[in-house]
Design a protein around this motif. Structure first.
Motif, mmCIF file in Angstrom:
data_model
loop_
_atom_site.group_PDB
_atom_site.id
_atom_site.type_symbol
_atom_site.label_atom_id
_atom_site.label_comp_id
_atom_site.label_asym_id
_atom_site.label_seq_id
_atom_site.Cartn_x
_atom_site.Cartn_y
_atom_site.Cartn_z
ATOM 1 N N UNK A 1 7.193 5.333 0.107
ATOM 2 C CA UNK A 1 5.833 5.788 0.076
ATOM 3 C C UNK A 1 4.927 4.560 -0.034
ATOM 4 N N UNK A 2 3.893 4.556 0.790
ATOM 5 C CA UNK A 2 2.954 3.433 0.811
ATOM 6 C C UNK A 2 1.550 3.950 0.484
ATOM 7 N N UNK A 3 0.794 3.143 -0.247
ATOM 8 C CA UNK A 3 -0.586 3.514 -0.593
ATOM 9 C C UNK A 3 -1.527 2.501 0.044
ATOM 10 N N UNK A 4 -2.532 3.035 0.717
ATOM 11 C CA UNK A 4 -3.570 2.189 1.296
ATOM 12 C C UNK A 4 -4.761 2.209 0.342
ATOM 13 N N UNK A 18 0.800 7.173 2.363
ATOM 14 C CA UNK A 18 1.564 7.455 3.584
ATOM 15 C C UNK A 18 3.047 7.465 3.218
ATOM 16 N N UNK A 19 3.720 8.544 3.578
ATOM 17 C CA UNK A 19 5.155 8.636 3.295
ATOM 18 C C UNK A 19 5.924 8.405 4.594
ATOM 19 N N UNK A 20 6.865 7.489 4.584
ATOM 20 C CA UNK A 20 7.695 7.187 5.756
ATOM 21 C C UNK A 20 9.121 7.613 5.431
#
Length: 173
Positions: A1-4, A18-20
């Motif tokens: 999981x990534x946070x912008x 954003x979850x990849x």
């Protein structure tokens, strides 16, 4: 999981996550017989048992053993698979049979296994009264070819003597 997280000097931006998901690479599975007889056709499916689509290369050769590669389509998350195919040569059944019998000989039988171990059947049915051409057909699971043999029937001969019956005395020459 990534946070912008936007820069603080941006007025109209909010943080977003954003979850990849990384899918595991699948291995295509096939239910294909890998040992066949020379000349036997083998159809490679374009979809694996577990639903992966792809292509095979090289083209199948029914005369020689070889390796065949299944390459999944680009949009499939799958690895290539190599399949080894063993092509067994066709054997010729060998029989050490008599080639002729006397008419009416009821003791003669065709063997159902060749001298080199190939099982099969003979046709037509044995005819002990007429010379006939017979075909030995190997069983389906044998890698062998059919052969033909002729069995000659020798007609029964009744001896005929052209000598007159003569009477002789015991001890006479």
């Amino acid at each position: 999981e990534y946070t912008f997280t936007p820069n603080s000097d941006e007025e109209c931006a909010v943080s977003s996550t954003l979850e990849i998901i990384v899918n595991a690479i699948e291995t295509p599975q096939f239910d294909i017989q890998t040992t066949i007889c020379e000349g036997e056709q083998l159809n490679f499916p374009t979809t694996s048992v577990n639903g992966i689509e792809g292509t095979w290369s090289p083209s199948f050769d029914a005369t020689t053993s070889g390796s065949y590669t299944f390459t999944p389509l680009p949009d499939e998350c799958a690895s290539a698979v190599i399949l080894q195919v063993q092509v067994n040569p066709l054997e010729v059944p060998v029989f050490n049979l008599v080639t002729s019998i006397c008419e009416g000989d009821t003791t003669f039988e065709f063997p159902t296994q060749s001298d080199n171990g190939i099982s099969g059947t003979w046709s037509p049915e044995l005819d002990i009264m007429n010379t006939t051409l017979y075909t030995f057909t190997p069983l389906e699971d044998e890698c062998a070819v059919s052969i033909t043999k002729q069995l000659v029937i020798i007609p029964e001969v009744v001896p005929i003597f052209n000598y007159p019956i003569i009477s002789i005395c015991p001890g006479a020459v």
